[in-house]
Every structure is written in structure tokens, then in C-alpha cells.
Design a protein around this motif. Structure first.
Motif, PDB file in Angstrom:
ATOM      1  N   ILE A 248       0.643  -1.136   0.020  1.00  0.00           N
ATOM      2  CA  ILE A 248       0.033   0.193  -0.197  1.00  0.00           C
ATOM      3  C   ILE A 248       0.772   1.350  -0.055  1.00  0.00           C
ATOM      4  CG2 ILE A 248      -1.800   1.227   1.233  1.00  0.00           C
ATOM      5  CD1 ILE A 248      -2.706  -1.358   2.465  1.00  0.00           C
ATOM      6  N   ARG A 249       0.598   2.019  -0.849  1.00  0.00           N
ATOM      7  CA  ARG A 249       1.518   3.420  -1.112  1.00  0.00           C
ATOM      8  C   ARG A 249       0.394   4.539  -1.286  1.00  0.00           C
ATOM      9  NH1 ARG A 249       6.954   2.494  -2.254  1.00  0.00           N
ATOM     10  NH2 ARG A 249       7.381   0.293  -3.022  1.00  0.00           N
ATOM     11  N   MET A 250       0.800   5.490  -0.451  1.00  0.00           N
ATOM     12  CA  MET A 250       0.063   6.881  -0.532  1.00  0.00           C
ATOM     13  C   MET A 250       0.710   7.809  -1.515  1.00  0.00           C
ATOM     14  SD  MET A 250      -1.217   6.934   3.445  1.00  0.00           S
ATOM     15  CE  MET A 250      -1.765   5.524   4.346  1.00  0.00           C
ATOM     16  N   GLU A 251       0.449   7.515  -2.606  1.00  0.00           N
ATOM     17  CA  GLU A 251       1.018   8.171  -3.782  1.00  0.00           C
ATOM     18  C   GLU A 251      -0.040   8.923  -4.576  1.00  0.00           C
ATOM     19  OE1 GLU A 251       3.474   5.665  -6.165  1.00  0.00           O
ATOM     20  OE2 GLU A 251       5.102   5.756  -4.483  1.00  0.00           O
ATOM     21  N   GLY A 252       0.300  10.080  -5.185  1.00  0.00           N
ATOM     22  CA  GLY A 252      -0.565  10.723  -5.870  1.00  0.00           C
ATOM     23  C   GLY A 252      -1.612  11.791  -5.240  1.00  0.00           C
ATOM     24  N   ASP A 253      -2.632  11.879  -5.931  1.00  0.00           N
ATOM     25  CA  ASP A 253      -3.775  12.382  -5.043  1.00  0.00           C
ATOM     26  C   ASP A 253      -4.706  11.549  -4.142  1.00  0.00           C
ATOM     27  OD1 ASP A 253      -3.255  14.728  -6.554  1.00  0.00           O
ATOM     28  OD2 ASP A 253      -4.908  14.226  -7.960  1.00  0.00           O
ATOM     29  N   VAL A 254      -4.963  11.773  -2.907  1.00  0.00           N
ATOM     30  CA  VAL A 254      -5.692  11.077  -2.068  1.00  0.00           C
ATOM     31  C   VAL A 254      -6.760  11.682  -1.677  1.00  0.00           C
ATOM     32  CG1 VAL A 254      -3.802   9.590  -1.483  1.00  0.00           C
ATOM     33  CG2 VAL A 254      -4.304  11.807  -0.096  1.00  0.00           C
ATOM     34  N   PRO A 255      -7.870  11.110  -1.204  1.00  0.00           N
ATOM     35  CA  PRO A 255      -9.020  11.706  -0.737  1.00  0.00           C
ATOM     36  C   PRO A 255      -8.753  12.785   0.359  1.00  0.00           C
ATOM     37  CG  PRO A 255      -9.802   9.419  -1.172  1.00  0.00           C
ATOM     38  CD  PRO A 255      -8.073   9.593  -1.105  1.00  0.00           C
ATOM     39  N   ASN A 256      -9.128  13.832   0.310  1.00  0.00           N
ATOM     40  CA  ASN A 256      -8.883  15.073   1.502  1.00  0.00           C
ATOM     41  C   ASN A 256     -10.035  14.908   2.349  1.00  0.00           C
ATOM     42  OD1 ASN A 256      -7.463  16.928   2.580  1.00  0.00           O
ATOM     43  ND2 ASN A 256      -8.597  18.463   1.563  1.00  0.00           N
ATOM     44  N   SER A 257     -10.476  13.748   2.756  1.00  0.00           N
ATOM     45  CA  SER A 257     -11.580  13.714   3.938  1.00  0.00           C
ATOM     46  C   SER A 257     -10.915  14.021   5.454  1.00  0.00           C
ATOM     47  CB  SER A 257     -12.236  12.163   3.925  1.00  0.00           C
ATOM     48  OG  SER A 257     -12.626  11.840   2.651  1.00  0.00           O
ATOM     49  N   THR A 258     -11.738  14.608   6.059  1.00  0.00           N
ATOM     50  CA  THR A 258     -11.225  15.151   7.069  1.00  0.00           C
ATOM     51  C   THR A 258     -12.060  14.458   8.283  1.00  0.00           C
ATOM     52  OG1 THR A 258     -12.506  17.184   7.117  1.00  0.00           O
ATOM     53  CG2 THR A 258      -9.897  17.222   6.540  1.00  0.00           C
ATOM     54  N   PHE A 259     -11.751  14.487   9.426  1.00  0.00           N
ATOM     55  CA  PHE A 259     -12.368  14.055  10.788  1.00  0.00           C
ATOM     56  C   PHE A 259     -13.380  14.925  11.170  1.00  0.00           C
ATOM     57  CE2 PHE A 259      -8.889  10.920  11.027  1.00  0.00           C
ATOM     58  CZ  PHE A 259      -9.568   9.776  10.979  1.00  0.00           C
ATOM     59  N   PRO A 260     -14.562  14.643  11.573  1.00  0.00           N
ATOM     60  CA  PRO A 260     -15.417  15.621  12.444  1.00  0.00           C
ATOM     61  C   PRO A 260     -15.061  15.349  13.871  1.00  0.00           C
ATOM     62  CG  PRO A 260     -16.769  13.610  11.744  1.00  0.00           C
ATOM     63  CD  PRO A 260     -15.395  13.568  11.162  1.00  0.00           C
ATOM     64  N   PRO A 261     -15.211  16.456  14.704  1.00  0.00           N
ATOM     65  CA  PRO A 261     -14.794  16.425  15.930  1.00  0.00           C
ATOM     66  C   PRO A 261     -15.761  15.371  16.684  1.00  0.00           C
ATOM     67  CG  PRO A 261     -15.967  18.184  15.444  1.00  0.00           C
ATOM     68  CD  PRO A 261     -15.892  17.811  14.346  1.00  0.00           C
ATOM     69  N   ILE A 262     -15.266  14.889  17.786  1.00  0.00           N
ATOM     70  CA  ILE A 262     -16.143  13.847  18.522  1.00  0.00           C
ATOM     71  C   ILE A 262     -17.246  14.462  19.308  1.00  0.00           C
ATOM     72  CG2 ILE A 262     -16.039  12.236  20.540  1.00  0.00           C
ATOM     73  CD1 ILE A 262     -14.404  11.187  18.144  1.00  0.00           C
ATOM     74  N   LYS A 263     -18.213  13.981  18.860  1.00  0.00           N
ATOM     75  CA  LYS A 263     -19.649  14.509  19.566  1.00  0.00           C
ATOM     76  C   LYS A 263     -19.628  13.837  21.043  1.00  0.00           C
ATOM     77  CE  LYS A 263     -22.357  15.148  15.267  1.00  0.00           C
ATOM     78  NZ  LYS A 263     -23.585  14.625  14.656  1.00  0.00           N
ATOM     79  N   ARG A 264     -19.776  14.662  21.905  1.00  0.00           N
ATOM     80  CA  ARG A 264     -19.780  14.115  23.131  1.00  0.00           C
ATOM     81  C   ARG A 264     -20.609  14.832  24.179  1.00  0.00           C
ATOM     82  NH1 ARG A 264     -13.623  14.521  24.415  1.00  0.00           N
ATOM     83  NH2 ARG A 264     -13.495  14.867  22.158  1.00  0.00           N
ATOM     84  N   VAL A 265     -21.016  14.312  25.411  1.00  0.00           N
ATOM     85  CA  VAL A 265     -21.814  14.878  26.535  1.00  0.00           C
ATOM     86  C   VAL A 265     -20.616  15.066  27.678  1.00  0.00           C
ATOM     87  CG1 VAL A 265     -23.721  14.667  27.954  1.00  0.00           C
ATOM     88  CG2 VAL A 265     -24.064  13.924  25.598  1.00  0.00           C
ATOM     89  N   VAL A 266     -20.428  16.343  27.766  1.00  0.00           N
ATOM     90  CA  VAL A 266     -19.369  16.558  28.814  1.00  0.00           C
ATOM     91  C   VAL A 266     -19.996  16.723  30.480  1.00  0.00           C
ATOM     92  CG1 VAL A 266     -17.702  17.935  29.612  1.00  0.00           C
ATOM     93  CG2 VAL A 266     -17.926  17.504  27.430  1.00  0.00           C
ATOM     94  N   TYR A 267     -19.756  15.750  31.227  1.00  0.00           N
ATOM     95  CA  TYR A 267     -20.727  15.844  32.506  1.00  0.00           C
ATOM     96  C   TYR A 267     -19.637  16.625  33.548  1.00  0.00           C
ATOM     97  CZ  TYR A 267     -23.628  11.824  30.549  1.00  0.00           C
ATOM     98  OH  TYR A 267     -24.072  11.317  29.760  1.00  0.00           O
ATOM     99  N   ASP A 268     -18.307  16.689  33.273  1.00  0.00           N
ATOM    100  CA  ASP A 268     -17.674  17.400  34.469  1.00  0.00           C
ATOM    101  C   ASP A 268     -16.134  17.463  33.801  1.00  0.00           C
ATOM    102  OD1 ASP A 268     -17.018  18.255  36.943  1.00  0.00           O
ATOM    103  OD2 ASP A 268     -17.698  16.538  38.133  1.00  0.00           O
ATOM    104  N   THR A 269     -15.279  18.282  34.651  1.00  0.00           N
ATOM    105  CA  THR A 269     -13.708  18.490  34.401  1.00  0.00           C
ATOM    106  C   THR A 269     -13.130  17.534  35.554  1.00  0.00           C
ATOM    107  OG1 THR A 269     -14.406  20.205  33.152  1.00  0.00           O
ATOM    108  CG2 THR A 269     -11.973  19.926  33.934  1.00  0.00           C
ATOM    109  N   ALA A 270     -12.283  16.874  35.410  1.00  0.00           N
ATOM    110  CA  ALA A 270     -11.489  16.083  36.302  1.00  0.00           C
ATOM    111  C   ALA A 270     -10.643  16.751  37.261  1.00  0.00           C
ATOM    112  CB  ALA A 270     -10.830  15.024  35.689  1.00  0.00           C
ATOM    113  N   MET A 271     -10.718  16.643  38.506  1.00  0.00           N
ATOM    114  CA  MET A 271      -9.861  17.483  39.577  1.00  0.00           C
ATOM    115  C   MET A 271      -8.501  16.696  39.648  1.00  0.00           C
ATOM    116  SD  MET A 271     -12.486  18.803  42.390  1.00  0.00           S
ATOM    117  CE  MET A 271     -12.945  17.116  42.784  1.00  0.00           C
ATOM    118  N   VAL A 272      -8.797  15.501  39.485  1.00  0.00           N
ATOM    119  CA  VAL A 272      -7.562  14.250  39.749  1.00  0.00           C
ATOM    120  C   VAL A 272      -7.759  13.113  38.604  1.00  0.00           C
ATOM    121  CG1 VAL A 272      -6.699  12.517  41.221  1.00  0.00           C
ATOM    122  CG2 VAL A 272      -7.428  14.782  42.114  1.00  0.00           C
TER     123      VAL A 272
END
Length: 366
Positions: free
Chosen positions: A99-123
Motif C-alpha cells: 500500500i502506497r499513498m502516492e498521488g492524489d488521495v481523498p482529502n476527507s477530514t474527521f469531524p470532531p467527537i460528539k460528546r456529552v461532557v458531564y464534568d472536568t476532572a480534578m484528579v
């Protein structure tokens, strides 16, 4: 923290994170703290970046020098990280070639992770988890887990799964192509050995327990069962730290725990805690599951969100139904990945006559 002995070192990262690391467990030659913008990771220096290999239940899935007889294995490895971006037909070769990544490759990008944030860790408390997938043989699988403890919620998860989410978010923010981060993403995927997350409400004890099986997620909710600890009149020193012993029985297994009174955090791995000190080590009496604390971050500034991802292929239900599905799915996970490389939508098929069953040793027997 002055309670840590000489074999513990303090590492301050460029982002300001302070890690207390046990050098006897995290070998200095193994540790490599790497900063990628807003995320950091622990990677081995010997992680193969040119040759991508995914070890799945003692099967080797390689990402180059592929022949046509192994193209489904490549499909699985690709789908693990970017399968939802690229179609199978354009991502895999039809005959034997590198497998070689040569020439034009699809320029697909990742969407950010959809998440439900419940808190921010203290530890953030890090535990090396060693467990036997097959209870009949003396062979351990090792995972790196983390407990993120916030004021209202706490999360126990595989550390590398959190890093992988962070990598995807960073790639989305910088508009990077999927190919640009594939190597890093696959390296992280190879390190994910604990495919479960436990989110707990600190006040009510309500838990969301989520499993990943063959690209699908299964989840149930329940109130955390009370753990009745028996404090033992037995003391020891663990990695230079004075510890006391406690024991309990939890869902079919008997456990012993060593906790440090000098570290006044009532925390522990998985769903354990409530002792008058931080659990330094915990194991069942048959040593099929062993958790050992190997790092402590008392002020995490990155990868500190207590969250669950929003996913489409999530099946929820009562605990007994979900656990039965997970049991069947994990025993036949490799076959399910071959049959449904993009993930199975809906209930599992009838696996009664399925061959090639894999061993499964759940931590909860009841």
C-alpha cells in the motif's frame, strides 16, 4: 506529594501537567510524553509507525505487504480508525501489492467527537490493568486505564481511547486529512485493550456502563452496588508507600486491596473505592484481574473531560440483557467484524452455530 518514595518521579509537561510516575512500573525507556497541540500521550519509543500491525485476540492484522487473501483483515484494521470516512472499495488493493499513498488521495477530514461532557476532572489516577481473557491459562493482557475524578462525576476508561478521541478532535480543529493522522491513530488503537467505560454520578451513585463490541456500543444504567469492605489488621509497603489491607466480595469475585492512608483520596480502579485512602493495588484472589496504580495527576489540564461520546450504533437496555449480548458478542467478535466490518446495526445475529469462539472472562460473574 511527599508520601511518594524515591522510585516515584515527578514529570512536568510543557502543558503544565504534573504526573507522579512509578519508574518501577512505567520503565523510563517505555515512557515518552509527547505533546500534540492540546493533547498528550504515552507511547512506546518502539511503536512501529512504518509497519502498522493490529493484534486482535492473538491474530495479527497487518497494514502493508497485503495479499488478496488478507484483504478483509485490512478492512477491519482500516475500519477501526477511518472506516467511517473511506469506503472499502477505494481503501483496499485488489491484489498483492504494497500500500502506497502516492498521488492524489481523498482529502476527507474527521469531524470532531460528539460528546456529552458531564464534568472536568480534578484528579486523574492511572492504573495498569492486567487481566486474563482466558481464565484457564496463565497469560495476561495489559491495559492502561485512567480514573478521571470530577466534583460531580467520575469516569473509568482506557487511557488510549481518550487519547484517540483527542487526536480526532485535534485533527478536526486543524483540518487534517484522515491519512495524515492514520499512523498515529492506528498506533493508539493498537494500545486500546479495555473497551469499556464506566461513568458514575458521585452523589447518586447512578452508573452508565458502556461496552464496545465489534464496532457497536452497548450500555446499561444501574445504581452502584454498595461495596462492603472489611479492613484487615495488616500493613505493608507498596512501591515505597505505606499501605493497609482491605477485602471485599463484589459480583462473584473476592478482592483484596492495598490503600494508602497518607493519600486522602477515596478512589480506586473500575467501580471500587470508598476506602480511607487511595487504592494502590487491587486484585481478585485468583489474580485474574490485577490493578496497580502507576501514575497520579493531581491537577490534569489536558484530557481532563469526564464525558461519553454520542454514537449512532448504541443499544441500551437492562443490565442482564446487555451483559448477555456483550458475552455473546465478545466470544464471537472476530467473526462479527468479518461479517459486519462497518458495524452491526441492531441486534446480534444468531451465533448458536458460529465457529471459532474466543474465550471471554468477564470481571463481573454475577
Amino acid at each position: 506529594m511527599n508520601t511518594f518514595a524515591a522510585n516515584w518521579v515527578t514529570v512536568t509537561t510543557a502543558a503544565g501537567n504534573v504526573f507522579h510516575v512509578n519508574t518501577e512500573i512505567f520503565n523510563p525507556h517505555w515512557i515518552c510524553l509527547i505533546g500534540f497541540g492540546t493533547w498528550q500521550t504515552l507511547l512506546t519509543k518502539n511503536t512501529p509507525m512504518e509497519r502498522i500491525v493490529c493484534n486482535f485476540r492473538n491474530r495479527s492484522i497487518e497494514m502493508y505487504n497485503v495479499n488478496c487473501k488478507r484483504w478483509l483483515h485490512n478492512a477491519i484494521a482500516m475500519v477501526f480508525f477511518i472506516g467511517f470516512i473511506f469506503s472499502m472499495s477505494c481503501a483496499l488493493p485488489a491484489c498483492s501489492q504494497e500500500i502506497r499513498m502516492e498521488g492524489d488521495v481523498p482529502n476527507s477530514t474527521f469531524p470532531p467527537i460528539k460528546r456529552v461532557v458531564y464534568d472536568t476532572a480534578m484528579v486523574a489516577v492511572y492504573y495498569e490493568m492486567k487481566y486474563k481473557q482466558d481464565s484457564t491459562i496463565d497469560n495476561y493482557t495489559t491495559a492502561q486505564t485512567v480514573l478521571l475524578w470530577g466534583e460531580k462525576y467520575r469516569l473509568f476508561a482506557d487511557y488510549y481511547s481518550i487519547l484517540k478521541d483527542s487526536l480526532i478532535d485535534d485533527a478536526a480543529a486543524k483540518n487534517k486529512s484522515a491519512f495524515a493522522v492514520f499512523g498515529e491513530g492506528q498506533a493508539l488503537t493498537n494500545h486500546i485493550k479495555y473497551k469499556q467505560r464506566v461513568l458514575t454520578n458521585n452523589s447518586t451513585g447512578l452508573c452508565k456502563v458502556r461496552y464496545e463490541v465489534a464496532m457497536n456500543r452497548y450500555e446499561y444504567e444501574e445504581t452502584q452496588p454498595a461495596i462492603k469492605w472489611t479492613l484487615q489488621h495488616q500493613d505493608s509497603t507498596l512501591n515505597g508507600i505505606a499501605c493497609s489491607k482491605a477485602s471485599c466480595r463484589y459480583r462473584g469475585r473476592n478482592y483484596e486491596a492495598w490503600y494508602a492512608k497518607d493519600v486522602a483520596l477515596p478512589l480506586g480502579p473500575y467501580r471500587f473505592g470508598g476506602l480511607p485512602g487511595l487504592i494502590m493495588q487491587l486484585y481478585d484472589t485468583h489474580r485474574q484481574f490485577v490493578f496497580t496504580l502507576n501514575a497520579l495527576d493531581t491537577n490534569p489540564k489536558v484530557n481532563n473531560l469526564v464525558y461519553l461520546a454520542v454514537v449512532d450504533n448504541l443499544e441500551s437496555g437492562p443490565r442482564n440483557k446487555i451483559m448477555d449480548t456483550v458475552d455473546k458478542g465478545l466470544r464471537h467478535e472476530f467473526n462479527l467484524l468479518l461479517a459486519y466490518p462497518a458495524g452491526l446495526k441492531g441486534s446480534l445475529p444468531d451465533l448458536t452455530n458460529s465457529s471459532d469462539e474466543s474465550p471471554y472472562n468477564p470481571i463481573e460473574l454475577e
